[in-house]
Design an enzyme around this catalytic site. Sequence first.
Site, PDB file in Angstrom:
ATOM      1  N   HIS A  94       0.916  -1.195   0.164  1.00  0.00           N
ATOM      2  CA  HIS A  94      -0.178   0.035   0.120  1.00  0.00           C
ATOM      3  C   HIS A  94       1.044   1.241   0.066  1.00  0.00           C
ATOM      4  O   HIS A  94       0.674   2.432  -0.890  1.00  0.00           O
ATOM      5  CB  HIS A  94      -0.858  -0.038   1.311  1.00  0.00           C
ATOM      6  N   HIS A 141       0.247  -3.325   9.495  1.00  0.00           N
ATOM      7  CA  HIS A 141       1.762  -3.255   8.986  1.00  0.00           C
ATOM      8  C   HIS A 141       2.557  -2.572  10.412  1.00  0.00           C
ATOM      9  O   HIS A 141       1.776  -1.690  11.076  1.00  0.00           O
ATOM     10  CB  HIS A 141       2.095  -2.385   7.994  1.00  0.00           C
TER      11      HIS A 141
END
Length: 324
Positions: A94, A141
């Site tokens: 991302h 993350h």
Amino acid sequence: QGCTQKYIVKNCFYYYLFKFSAALGEEIFYITFLPFTYWNIDHSVSRRMIIVWSIVMYIGQVSKDILKWPRPLSPPVVKLEMRTNAEYGMPSTHAMAATAISFSFFIATTNQYKYPFELGLAAAFVFSTLVCLSRLYTGMHTVLDVIGGALISAVLLVLLYPAWDTIDHLLLTSPFCPLFSVVVPLVLCYNYPKLDYYSPTRGDTTTILGAAAGATVGFWLNNQYAASAHTGTGVQPGLPLASSTMVFVLARFFTGLLVVLLTRWLMKSVVLGVLGYRYQFPMGDLQARRRLEVEVPYKFVTYSCVGFTATVLVPLLHQLLGLM
């Protein structure tokens, strides 16, 4: 793998801001923003973005499955997403996609349009930062994953930028472009790193490379037949949009988006039906659809048709409807 915790939303502003920001790094954004750029801003800008996006994303996805760094454990982290939980964490794709798309768009447009440099730089920074922060907020993350993804993407941008014009010229003029654009991504998809368990990274990578392959073939075909290109006639960054221009921009976008979504739905049904007949499995069999011999052709053919439709058939439809 840990377990997913239940949670209560206490701050709706941050929750919806970062859920929206996370979507800016997913398929819904790619399938809207990249075609919008091609239909309404500039073909050359869109080509460069798609080239950078596909290369960066392939490297990021493969890096995940080579490094095999785990995602944050839940608990203690609260995860707001489940689909990508089976993937590894480092680097954050991302963060890579957001950095690559925002800054390649900024670099490509600043060379062709007159608008405040600081404004473009700030917009690219804010966009990429929001997506990066969303990966921390959603618990998908670590800080290191996000920083690593952004830095890898930045390095790749620096390395690719000097070759932009050369790559673009070859993709438009080389007689080998269609063959190269299809064969190389297919080879990469079939030789994707193998894991001990199923992860959606291979399927997502095939989706990205398939869309880029179809779009690249479309770029080449348009150039061979001298298809008309937008060179800023649709949207001029930094200039106010007249109401009539906005109507054409929205008409092109929604017409094109409808055609793209219909193409995706139709090709998914057709390709999956053919593969189901070939390998003798029902269309609803999720495990069968995850097999290499099914997943790669299913997603590659479907999304290459989406990319080709967006770059060739939709502009032709725009011309037919008088929307150019």
